[in-house]
Design an enzyme around this catalytic site. Structure first.
Site, PDB file in Angstrom:
ATOM      1  N   SER A  41       0.829  -1.212   0.000  1.00 37.45           N
ATOM      2  CA  SER A  41       0.000   0.000   0.000  1.00 37.45           C
ATOM      3  C   SER A  41       0.861   1.258   0.000  1.00 37.45           C
ATOM      4  O   SER A  41       0.348   2.363  -0.095  1.00 37.45           O
ATOM      5  CB  SER A  41      -0.937   0.009   1.216  1.00 37.45           C
ATOM      6  N   ASN A 128      -2.265  -2.776  13.226  1.00 36.68           N
ATOM      7  CA  ASN A 128      -3.726  -2.665  13.151  1.00 36.68           C
ATOM      8  C   ASN A 128      -4.253  -1.431  13.900  1.00 36.68           C
ATOM      9  O   ASN A 128      -5.096  -0.700  13.383  1.00 36.68           O
ATOM     10  CB  ASN A 128      -4.387  -3.929  13.693  1.00 36.68           C
ATOM     11  N   THR A 173     -39.896  25.461 -10.920  1.00 36.14           N
ATOM     12  CA  THR A 173     -40.151  24.082 -10.505  1.00 36.14           C
ATOM     13  C   THR A 173     -40.301  23.314 -11.810  1.00 36.14           C
ATOM     14  O   THR A 173     -40.801  23.866 -12.795  1.00 36.14           O
ATOM     15  CB  THR A 173     -41.434  23.948  -9.659  1.00 36.14           C
ATOM     16  N   HIS A 174     -39.821  22.094 -11.833  1.00 37.25           N
ATOM     17  CA  HIS A 174     -39.809  21.289 -13.065  1.00 37.25           C
ATOM     18  C   HIS A 174     -39.059  22.007 -14.190  1.00 37.25           C
ATOM     19  O   HIS A 174     -39.328  21.776 -15.357  1.00 37.25           O
ATOM     20  CB  HIS A 174     -41.232  20.969 -13.547  1.00 37.25           C
ATOM     21  N   SER A 295     -12.955  25.483 -27.350  1.00 32.43           N
ATOM     22  CA  SER A 295     -13.109  24.252 -28.110  1.00 32.43           C
ATOM     23  C   SER A 295     -11.977  24.157 -29.103  1.00 32.43           C
ATOM     24  O   SER A 295     -11.535  25.165 -29.649  1.00 32.43           O
ATOM     25  CB  SER A 295     -14.451  24.262 -28.835  1.00 32.43           C
ATOM     26  N   LYS A 301     -16.582  28.925 -29.229  1.00 29.45           N
ATOM     27  CA  LYS A 301     -17.031  28.312 -27.985  1.00 29.45           C
ATOM     28  C   LYS A 301     -16.291  28.800 -26.747  1.00 29.45           C
ATOM     29  O   LYS A 301     -15.094  29.059 -26.760  1.00 29.45           O
ATOM     30  CB  LYS A 301     -16.863  26.781 -28.054  1.00 29.45           C
ATOM     31  N   ASN A 303     -16.653  27.264 -22.954  1.00 31.94           N
ATOM     32  CA  ASN A 303     -17.386  26.206 -22.257  1.00 31.94           C
ATOM     33  C   ASN A 303     -17.235  26.261 -20.739  1.00 31.94           C
ATOM     34  O   ASN A 303     -16.152  26.560 -20.226  1.00 31.94           O
ATOM     35  CB  ASN A 303     -16.906  24.835 -22.751  1.00 31.94           C
ATOM     36  N   GLU A 308     -18.938  21.828 -15.194  1.00 33.47           N
ATOM     37  CA  GLU A 308     -19.277  20.468 -15.648  1.00 33.47           C
ATOM     38  C   GLU A 308     -18.461  19.416 -14.912  1.00 33.47           C
ATOM     39  O   GLU A 308     -18.985  18.380 -14.490  1.00 33.47           O
ATOM     40  CB  GLU A 308     -19.023  20.334 -17.147  1.00 33.47           C
ATOM     41  N   TYR A 335      -9.448  -7.170  12.626  1.00 32.39           N
ATOM     42  CA  TYR A 335      -8.820  -6.638  11.415  1.00 32.39           C
ATOM     43  C   TYR A 335      -8.766  -7.693  10.317  1.00 32.39           C
ATOM     44  O   TYR A 335      -8.513  -8.864  10.561  1.00 32.39           O
ATOM     45  CB  TYR A 335      -7.391  -6.148  11.728  1.00 32.39           C
ATOM     46  N   GLN A 340      -7.265  -2.569   4.180  1.00 33.57           N
ATOM     47  CA  GLN A 340      -6.252  -1.711   3.567  1.00 33.57           C
ATOM     48  C   GLN A 340      -6.844  -0.935   2.383  1.00 33.57           C
ATOM     49  O   GLN A 340      -6.368   0.133   2.030  1.00 33.57           O
ATOM     50  CB  GLN A 340      -5.078  -2.582   3.101  1.00 33.57           C
ATOM     51  N   LYS A 343      -8.186   3.113   2.091  1.00 39.97           N
ATOM     52  CA  LYS A 343      -7.439   4.367   1.969  1.00 39.97           C
ATOM     53  C   LYS A 343      -7.672   5.127   0.661  1.00 39.97           C
ATOM     54  O   LYS A 343      -7.912   6.336   0.683  1.00 39.97           O
ATOM     55  CB  LYS A 343      -5.950   4.107   2.172  1.00 39.97           C
TER      56      LYS A 343
END
Ligand code: ARG
Length: 476
Positions: A41, A128, A173-174, A295, A301, A303, A308, A335, A340, A343
């Site tokens: 690890s 541990n 709304t919607h 772009s 463009k 963006n 996003e 344990y 492990q 993480k």
């Protein structure tokens, strides 16, 4: 990360050499290099080093205080650890894959540095309880930082709301225009969300801030350790009461990941609104050039990639929560090496949330608000239909009947191709004799917003009051 993997070839296939591991005593064969690669690890847990070292220092102090090791030994261990801290911070330490993780890399470096006395550090301790300690210390810092970043974002929101106090926009709304609201009121909705996110982190902190060290591998230790002292030294609020729970529980980490996921839900909604608002269709805001990208094919463009991506990164943060929950499900006590795998999801969520919050704050602070476009959109022909119904209610008509009358008015206007404001008084009076010429004032956007003085409503007076309260809260 600097890695030395020379042991790899030596141990590749048929191994007869005795194991060279810190735990190698009962092994007659060296570990397969495949296993070393698979179980290590260190490529990612190296970043726990400041916590691992701080935890070890406190442990060594306690061991001396309890006369489990001598004062002299403790001092040598601590100064050795201090040097290792510097080595790692300056990139001078060579991590070794065959030493599995950050804990054994540091311990083995310590022994090489100060000799066999370094081997006394691991007295009355196991990896541990050590790793559980490190994660908790790491999360404490992350929680503090994320709370700070949420605060910063809240400050940006309040600032923007204050600068645009009388900007009216359509509330939706919607995603259909519903009722006019103040832009500031809309923004402050996010303040409240982020405030609850901060509270969730504070609450999570309470359960993170419990010391697991001293649990040993799982059953505690026969040596006369003082866990309370270690807790004090490392500023923990208390000690885990059950050694088996201390080394096998990760629910504090699940809570953290869940709080992160919730933050990202909120961030993604704000991000999505910024994408919509900055589109030509809405044209409510312009995001500054510094926070947009072009772009490679369409020269015109600009963006909203930052918004996003903030929205998009929400996915991995949800995934990390699911990963940890799934990882823990059905694990027998105590344990298990599965753990492990806790993480990377933790690191990834913490990193993603901190970077997203930082960039969102900076981007939001720099937007240009097109108040006239917002205002124009709020002038939509039917947006104050509810106000017309409320007008009739004030004149004594039951709301359901008022709703019916206004519905018919909307229909008439649609047939005529106009808005509610454009219907004549006689047309209105055909629908209800309760309607007088004061109706036009009642269905203006101003009146609609100004009248919504109910607690928590969008009225300018409410916004002003709330802004004053929040500005005071932010000063603290
Ligand atoms: N690297 C391990 C982890 O992160 C440390 C604990 C190892 N304990 C063990 N018994 N092998 O979980």
């Amino acid at each position: 990360m600097a890695r030395k993997t020379t042991a790899k070839k030596r141990h590749s296939t048929k191994q007869t050499a005795k194991s060279s591991k810190p735990w190698g005593g009962r092994f007659t064969e060296a570990t397969s290099s495949l296993v070393e690669e698979f179980t290590a690890s260190i490529p990612y847990d190296w970043r726990l080093y400041p916590y691992d070292i701080a935890g070890s220092m406190a442990h060594a102090m306690m061991l001396a205080k309890q006369r489990i090791i001598s004062e002299r030994e403790s001092r040598r261990i601590i100064s050795g650890l201090r040097e290792i801290l510097k080595e790692i911070a300056t990139g001078k330490m060579q991590f070794q894959l065959e030493l599995e993780d950050i804990h054994m890399n540091i311990e083995s470096r310590l022994i090489r540095k100060i000799g066999p006395v370094g081997g006394k550090l691991h007295t009355a301790r196991s990896r541990n309880d050590q790793v559980a300690l490190d994660i908790r210390m790491y999360l404490r810092d992350e929680i503090v930082e994320i709370r700070r970043l949420l605060r910063e974002l809240q400050r940006t929101i309040v600032d923007l709301a204050e600068r645009n106090q009388d900007t009216v926009m359509p509330g939706y709304t919607h995603l259909q225009r519903a009722q006019p609201v103040l832009f500031g009121h809309h923004l402050l909705a996010y303040y409240e969300m982020f405030e609850r996110d901060r509270e969730r982190l504070t609450d999570c902190f309470k359960r993170v801030n419990i010391l697991p060290l001293g649990a040993g591998a799982l059953a505690g230790t026969v040596l006369p350790i003082d866990r309370k002292l270690v807790a004090e030294l490392l500023r923990f609020d208390g000690i885990a009461e059950n050694s088996m729970d201390a080394v096998s529980d990760r629910d504090f980490a699940v809570e953290f990941l869940s709080a992160c996921a919730q933050i990202m839900v909120h961030v993604s909604r704000l991000a999505e609104e910024m994408v919509l608002w900055s589109s030509s269709e809405f044209g409510f805001i312009t995001i500054s050039d510094a926070f947009t990208t072009g772009s490679s094919i369409m020269p015109q463009k600009k963006n909203p990639d930052v918004a996003e991506l903030s929205r998009g990164k929400t996915g991995r943060v949800f995934g990390n929560l699911t990963a940890l929950l799934t990882l823990l499900k059905g694990l027998p006590l105590a344990y298990n090496r599965d753990m492990q795998e806790d993480k990377e999801p933790l690191f990834d969520s913490a990193d993603t949330v901190t970077s997203t919050l930082s960039v969102m704050s900076a981007m939001l602070g720099g937007i240009t608000v097109h108040r006239d476009t917002m205002r124009h959109a709020a002038e939509d022909g039917f947006i104050t239909a509810t106000d017309l119904a409320d007008y009739l209610v004030r004149k004594g008509l039951p709301f359901r009947q008022a709703h019916e009358v206004v519905g018919t008015a909307v229909l008439r206007a649609l047939e005529k191709g106009c808005g509610l404001k454009e219907l004549s008084l006689s047309e209105y009076r055909e629908l209800s004799k309760l309607i007088g010429k004061d109706v036009y004032q009642a269905i203006s956007v101003e009146a609609s917003v100004n009248r919504r003085t109910s607690a928590g409503g969008t009225a300018p007076a409410n916004l002003k009051k709330r802004l004053a309260v929040l500005k005071k809260a932010l000063k603290k």
